[in-house]
Design a protein around this motif. Structure first.
Motif, PDB file in Angstrom:
ATOM      1  N   LYS A   1       0.821  -1.201   0.000  1.00  8.53           N
ATOM      2  CA  LYS A   1       0.000   0.000   0.000  1.00  8.53           C
ATOM      3  C   LYS A   1       0.861   1.260   0.000  1.00  8.53           C
ATOM      4  O   LYS A   1       0.485   2.294  -0.572  1.00  8.53           O
ATOM      5  CB  LYS A   1      -0.933   0.006   1.207  1.00  8.53           C
ATOM      6  CG  LYS A   1      -2.087  -0.986   1.100  1.00  8.53           C
ATOM      7  CD  LYS A   1      -2.981  -0.880   2.314  1.00  8.53           C
ATOM      8  CE  LYS A   1      -4.150  -1.854   2.220  1.00  8.53           C
ATOM      9  NZ  LYS A   1      -5.055  -1.774   3.401  1.00  8.53           N
ATOM     10  N   GLU A   2       2.010   1.193   0.670  1.00  9.84           N
ATOM     11  CA  GLU A   2       2.883   2.366   0.754  1.00  9.84           C
ATOM     12  C   GLU A   2       3.749   2.554  -0.497  1.00  9.84           C
ATOM     13  O   GLU A   2       4.188   3.669  -0.778  1.00  9.84           O
ATOM     14  CB  GLU A   2       3.797   2.257   1.979  1.00  9.84           C
ATOM     15  CG  GLU A   2       3.060   2.214   3.292  1.00  9.84           C
ATOM     16  CD  GLU A   2       2.292   3.492   3.575  1.00  9.84           C
ATOM     17  OE1 GLU A   2       2.710   4.556   3.044  1.00  9.84           O
ATOM     18  OE2 GLU A   2       1.292   3.436   4.311  1.00  9.84           O
ATOM     19  N   ARG A   3       3.954   1.479  -1.256  1.00  2.23           N
ATOM     20  CA  ARG A   3       4.865   1.539  -2.391  1.00  2.23           C
ATOM     21  C   ARG A   3       4.429   2.553  -3.464  1.00  2.23           C
ATOM     22  O   ARG A   3       5.259   3.314  -3.969  1.00  2.23           O
ATOM     23  CB  ARG A   3       5.036   0.145  -2.992  1.00  2.23           C
ATOM     24  CG  ARG A   3       6.057   0.066  -4.117  1.00  2.23           C
ATOM     25  CD  ARG A   3       6.174  -1.360  -4.629  1.00  2.23           C
ATOM     26  NE  ARG A   3       6.756  -2.218  -3.628  1.00  2.23           N
ATOM     27  CZ  ARG A   3       8.064  -2.401  -3.445  1.00  2.23           C
ATOM     28  NH1 ARG A   3       8.924  -1.761  -4.231  1.00  2.23           N
ATOM     29  NH2 ARG A   3       8.513  -3.212  -2.521  1.00  2.23           N
ATOM     30  N   PRO A   4       3.150   2.598  -3.909  1.00  5.59           N
ATOM     31  CA  PRO A   4       2.779   3.574  -4.950  1.00  5.59           C
ATOM     32  C   PRO A   4       3.058   5.015  -4.559  1.00  5.59           C
ATOM     33  O   PRO A   4       3.496   5.827  -5.391  1.00  5.59           O
ATOM     34  CB  PRO A   4       1.281   3.326  -5.138  1.00  5.59           C
ATOM     35  CG  PRO A   4       1.073   1.924  -4.709  1.00  5.59           C
ATOM     36  CD  PRO A   4       2.027   1.719  -3.574  1.00  5.59           C
ATOM     37  N   GLY A   5       2.811   5.375  -3.306  1.00  6.45           N
ATOM     38  CA  GLY A   5       3.077   6.746  -2.880  1.00  6.45           C
ATOM     39  C   GLY A   5       4.555   7.077  -2.865  1.00  6.45           C
ATOM     40  O   GLY A   5       4.948   8.219  -3.110  1.00  6.45           O
TER      41      GLY A   5
END
Length: 457
Positions: A354-358
């Motif tokens: 979930k944190e990777r795209p940001g």
């Protein structure tokens, strides 16, 4: 002559018949007697007219005989005059030949000397016509022209003063070429106006005025260059004009006294803005894409720098803080306390994903720009070359400068594409490195949490 008179007489008779017929048509006879009287009166009139014409013909014949005799007399007189002039010409030619031989004998070694003087004066005159020293001392070439005319003449000889003036001008040109002097003269401004200005002549290399470089035009007048060199050289020119003693830095063009070919080539070269405009529409698109890539990279660097600072602070704290990716991952671990290791591992992987795209936002776009920019440059170059070859097809390749200018303009888009692609690749590398560092911390912490949970079980 008789044949001519007979022809004229026949023509006159024919005219008389036509006039009689015309008279008969105008006045119609009412009886035979009246017709006979009309014919008789017509004959009388025609006979008088014919006599008058014959008298005119005889008078013209006598005049022609007089004119013919006069022409014959003129011919004889001119032939005699021609013989007399031919004889006089031969005598004069012999006399001229004798005089020339006498002149050559009297000149002796001076003839060779005059040849050397003529050659030297011709070379010096050519130099003076383009010399910047002539702007301060005008009229020198005209005096040398008079000397050359006299030495080439068969009737005049140069004076000692004129020969000494040649030596003086040679010396003055040599001496003045090594001086830096100020003087007032008329300068033609770029708008065509003429102004009296103080100018500074640096030897025979350059002339400047008010921080502007000047050139000598074809009429041997000083004119301000329309395009000037870089501001540094203009500043140095102004400082040189204001200086009174000591040394002053100054940009000298050693290639020529008329403004210099190197100086003209340097100021004719387009600056960065002009080269950018040469790229045309494709160049503007590449520039826009490059500016967008730069702003995107800087924005991502700022975001990742702040994010990295918060992650570093989270590493020093035991309490999860949701203002950073690591804190949100640790919060998921706190919420999943007590579950088995496999479930915890899946939840941690989900949290990291979930944190990777940001974290990786904008990286792919930077990579695409880095790849597309050279292709856009190549597109602009190909289209520019097509336009250049079309111009060559229409106007021919007689002017290599025009063809080289078109190719140079076409290659500008390739340069712009590379200028965008290279920094974008470097920025992508930097941004990607900071993103990878944060992701590495998240993976490391999540793996450590799963390992601790497995040890407790």
């Amino acid at each position: 002559m008789k044949t001519s008179i007979t022809k004229k007489f026949l023509i006159a008779a024919a005219v008389g018949l036509f006039s009689t017929a015309a008279l008969a048509q105008e006045e119609k006879a009412t009886s035979l007697d009246q017709l006979l009287k009309m014919v008789q009166s017509s004959k009388v009139a025609e006979s008088a007219e014919h006599k008058q014409r014959e008298a005119e013909f005889r008078r013209q014949k006598s005049n022609q005989q007089a004119l013919l005799q006069r022409a014959k007399n003129t011919k004889v007189a001119e032939e005699e005059r021609s013989v007399r002039l031919d004889k006089q010409f031969d005598e004069q030619e012999l006399l001229v030949k004798q005089k020339r031989e006498q002149l050559d004998q009297r000149l002796g070694s001076l003839k060779e000397l005059f040849g050397q003087l003529t050659s030297t004066a011709g070379d010096l005159r050519a130099n003076l016509e383009t010399s910047l020293v002539s702007a301060q001392y005008p009229g020198r070439a005209a005096a040398l022209g008079q000397l050359i005319d006299k030495m080439n003449s068969q009737t005049q000889l140069p004076t000692i003063e004129e020969i000494e003036n040649l030596w003086y001008e040679l010396q003055r040109e040599t001496v003045e070429s090594g001086k830096v002097v100020k003087f007032n003269t008329t300068v033609i401004l770029p708008d065509g106006e003429q102004a009296e200005q103080e100018v500074v002549r640096v030897g025979n290399f350059n002339i400047v005025s008010n921080g502007k470089y000047l050139e000598m035009n074809e009429s041997q007048k000083l004119a301000e260059l329309i395009r000037q060199p870089a501001g540094q050289f203009q500043t140095e020119a102004a400082e040189l004009q204001a200086a009174t003693t000591g040394f002053s830095p100054f940009g000298i063009d050693p290639t020529g006294p008329t403004g210099g070919s190197y100086l003209k080539a340097m100021i004719a070269s387009p600056d960065l803005v002009e080269r950018w405009h040469q790229g045309g529409i494709v160049g503007y698109i590449i520039t826009t894409v490059g500016v967008f890539a730069l702003l995107l990279a800087l924005w991502r660097l700022v975001v990742l720098y702040g994010m990295g600072s918060r992650v570093t602070a989270q590493l020093k704290s035991n309490t999860p803080n949701t203002n950073n990716p690591l804190g949100r991952v640790l919060a998921v671990a706190e919420e999943s306390r007590g579950v088995d290791s496999e479930t915890l591992e899946l939840k941690m992987e989900e949290a990291v994903l979930k944190e990777r795209p940001g974290i990786e936002s904008g990286l792919n776009l930077l990579k695409i720009i880095a790849m597309v920019a050279p292709l856009l440059g190549l597109l602009g170059t190909v289209t520019g070359m097509i336009i250049t070859f079309q111009a060559i097809t229409i106007f021919g390749a007689g002017d290599p400068k025009a063809m080289a200018g078109g190719i140079s303009s076409a290659l500008m888009t390739t340069v712009l594409g590379l200028c965008v692609a290279i920094p974008t690749v470097l920025l992508h590398t930097v941004v990607n490195g900071r993103a990878k560092r944060i992701l590495h911390i998240l993976d490391e912490q999540s793996t450590g949490i799963v390992a601790e949970n497995s040890e407790r079980k």
